[in-house]
Design an enzyme around this catalytic site. Structure first.
Site, mmCIF file in Angstrom:
data_model
loop_
_atom_site.group_PDB
_atom_site.id
_atom_site.type_symbol
_atom_site.label_atom_id
_atom_site.label_comp_id
_atom_site.label_asym_id
_atom_site.label_seq_id
_atom_site.Cartn_x
_atom_site.Cartn_y
_atom_site.Cartn_z
ATOM 1 N N TYR A 1 11.015 9.031 1.774
ATOM 2 C CA TYR A 1 11.110 7.927 0.816
ATOM 3 C C TYR A 1 11.890 8.262 -0.458
ATOM 4 O O TYR A 1 12.058 7.403 -1.322
ATOM 5 C CB TYR A 1 9.691 7.450 0.447
ATOM 6 C CG TYR A 1 8.945 6.921 1.655
ATOM 7 C CD1 TYR A 1 9.402 5.801 2.348
ATOM 8 C CD2 TYR A 1 7.785 7.547 2.132
ATOM 9 C CE1 TYR A 1 8.738 5.322 3.466
ATOM 10 C CE2 TYR A 1 7.117 7.068 3.251
ATOM 11 C CZ TYR A 1 7.601 5.958 3.915
ATOM 12 O OH TYR A 1 6.950 5.475 5.024
ATOM 13 N N ARG B 1 12.670 4.824 13.111
ATOM 14 C CA ARG B 1 11.435 5.628 13.029
ATOM 15 C C ARG B 1 10.533 5.335 14.240
ATOM 16 O O ARG B 1 11.010 4.858 15.263
ATOM 17 C CB ARG B 1 10.750 5.345 11.681
ATOM 18 C CG ARG B 1 11.643 5.726 10.479
ATOM 19 C CD ARG B 1 10.952 5.513 9.161
ATOM 20 N NE ARG B 1 9.780 6.366 9.021
ATOM 21 C CZ ARG B 1 8.825 6.182 8.101
ATOM 22 N NH1 ARG B 1 8.935 5.182 7.237
ATOM 23 N NH2 ARG B 1 7.794 6.988 8.042
ATOM 24 N N PRO C 1 0.792 -1.223 0.000
ATOM 25 C CA PRO C 1 0.000 0.000 0.000
ATOM 26 C C PRO C 1 0.829 1.280 0.000
ATOM 27 O O PRO C 1 1.843 1.382 0.693
ATOM 28 C CB PRO C 1 -0.823 -0.100 1.298
ATOM 29 C CG PRO C 1 -0.089 -1.074 2.144
ATOM 30 C CD PRO C 1 0.540 -2.045 1.188
ATOM 31 N N ASN C 2 0.348 2.227 -0.797
ATOM 32 C CA ASN C 2 0.888 3.591 -0.900
ATOM 33 C C ASN C 2 2.214 3.679 -1.649
ATOM 34 O O ASN C 2 2.696 4.788 -1.915
ATOM 35 C CB ASN C 2 1.037 4.229 0.497
ATOM 36 C CG ASN C 2 -0.300 4.290 1.214
ATOM 37 O OD1 ASN C 2 -1.276 4.791 0.660
ATOM 38 N ND2 ASN C 2 -0.375 3.750 2.418
ATOM 39 N N GLU D 1 12.637 -9.180 2.614
ATOM 40 C CA GLU D 1 11.826 -8.023 3.011
ATOM 41 C C GLU D 1 12.617 -6.742 2.759
ATOM 42 O O GLU D 1 13.781 -6.652 3.153
ATOM 43 C CB GLU D 1 11.504 -8.157 4.509
ATOM 44 C CG GLU D 1 10.783 -6.963 5.092
ATOM 45 C CD GLU D 1 10.568 -7.098 6.610
ATOM 46 O OE1 GLU D 1 10.948 -8.145 7.189
ATOM 47 O OE2 GLU D 1 10.042 -6.147 7.202
ATOM 48 N N ARG E 1 5.249 10.964 -2.603
ATOM 49 C CA ARG E 1 4.846 10.674 -1.225
ATOM 50 C C ARG E 1 6.009 10.960 -0.264
ATOM 51 O O ARG E 1 7.035 10.286 -0.342
ATOM 52 C CB ARG E 1 4.469 9.190 -1.138
ATOM 53 C CG ARG E 1 4.201 8.722 0.254
ATOM 54 C CD ARG E 1 4.180 7.195 0.335
ATOM 55 N NE ARG E 1 3.855 6.794 1.687
ATOM 56 C CZ ARG E 1 4.058 5.583 2.178
ATOM 57 N NH1 ARG E 1 4.584 4.648 1.411
ATOM 58 N NH2 ARG E 1 3.740 5.318 3.401
ATOM 59 N N HIS F 1 12.538 -2.330 2.827
ATOM 60 C CA HIS F 1 11.931 -1.034 3.135
ATOM 61 C C HIS F 1 12.887 0.048 2.666
ATOM 62 O O HIS F 1 14.104 -0.060 2.881
ATOM 63 C CB HIS F 1 11.680 -0.874 4.637
ATOM 64 C CG HIS F 1 10.788 -1.943 5.162
ATOM 65 N ND1 HIS F 1 9.434 -1.933 4.972
ATOM 66 C CD2 HIS F 1 11.072 -3.089 5.818
ATOM 67 C CE1 HIS F 1 8.912 -3.027 5.506
ATOM 68 N NE2 HIS F 1 9.891 -3.752 6.021
ATOM 69 N N ALA G 1 2.867 -0.519 5.136
ATOM 70 C CA ALA G 1 2.347 -0.536 6.517
ATOM 71 C C ALA G 1 1.823 -1.909 6.934
ATOM 72 O O ALA G 1 1.769 -2.200 8.137
ATOM 73 C CB ALA G 1 1.258 0.514 6.664
ATOM 74 N N ASN H 1 8.072 -5.425 -0.358
ATOM 75 C CA ASN H 1 7.907 -4.260 0.508
ATOM 76 C C ASN H 1 6.413 -4.186 0.800
ATOM 77 O O ASN H 1 5.619 -3.759 -0.048
ATOM 78 C CB ASN H 1 8.400 -2.972 -0.166
ATOM 79 C CG ASN H 1 8.299 -1.781 0.782
ATOM 80 O OD1 ASN H 1 7.651 -1.847 1.840
ATOM 81 N ND2 ASN H 1 8.937 -0.678 0.413
HETATM 82 C C1 DQA Z 1 7.986 1.364 4.191
HETATM 83 C C2 DQA Z 1 8.018 1.588 5.710
HETATM 84 C C3 DQA Z 1 6.640 1.361 6.327
HETATM 85 O O1 DQA Z 1 6.690 1.614 7.731
HETATM 86 C C4 DQA Z 1 5.636 2.333 5.713
HETATM 87 O O2 DQA Z 1 4.345 2.084 6.222
HETATM 88 C C5 DQA Z 1 5.645 2.289 4.225
HETATM 89 C C6 DQA Z 1 6.929 2.233 3.527
HETATM 90 C C7 DQA Z 1 9.349 1.700 3.538
HETATM 91 O O3 DQA Z 1 9.559 1.294 2.396
HETATM 92 O O4 DQA Z 1 10.180 2.397 4.136
HETATM 93 O O5 DQA Z 1 4.605 2.380 3.580
HETATM 94 O O6 DQA Z 1 7.705 -0.004 3.938
#
Ligand code: DQA
Length: 149
Positions: free
Chosen positions: A23, A107, A10-11, A98, A18, A100, A77, A74
């Protein structure tokens, strides 16, 4: 040729605009084409998919069994909330890295917990878009070890 699914949650479709201070300014399309190029260098086939929906991500993980040899994930959230994603990964038993973009451990406390980490080969975080390429390197090494030429 080994095939890798690069799965974004998501996102992450909004990357580039964003919260660029967190990011970066690289878009998801740029990340996906860098993965395709790096995969070609490593001799890996790359398929990319993004969804904002937990069930669609679970379906993609189920569908990877028998189609792909490994997964870069990735989960955004959902990393911090989804027992269902953890169970899906454990169920298909494919090597998964995994990723990020941000360093989740530097964070908010709620981002320190990952439901993905216990069922992943490992976690790469804090290196921005380069993390996806490092994850491909890690999967390439793991798959070469599992099936030496
Ligand atoms: C994320 C880190 C997550 O905590 C966050 O909710 C994201 C992006 C990252 O790529 O740093 O959506 O996965």
């Amino acid at each position: 040729m080994n095939s890798i699914l690069v799965l974004n949650g998501p996102n992450l479709n909004l990357l580039g605009t964003r919260q660029p201070e967190v990011y970066g300014s690289t878009t998801l399309a740029m990340i996906e084409s860098a993965c395709a190029e790096h995969g070609a260098r490593l001799g890996l086939g790359i398929t990319c998919l993004q969804s904002n929906h937990e069930g669609a991500l679970i379906d993609a993980i189920h569908g990877a069994r028998g189609t792909h040899d490994g997964i870069v994930l990735n989960a955004g959230a959902y990393t911090h909330t989804s027992v269902a994603l953890m169970d899906a990964i454990a169920s298909v038993a494919l090597p998964l890295v995994e990723v990020h973009l941000s360093n989740i451990h530097a964070r908010e406390a709620f981002r320190h917990r990952s439901y993905i980490a216990p069922v992943a080969l490992g976690q790469i975080c804090g290196f921005g878009a380069q993390g996806y390429l490092l994850a491909l390197d890690a999967l390439h090494a793991a798959l070469s070890k599992a099936h030496p030429e």
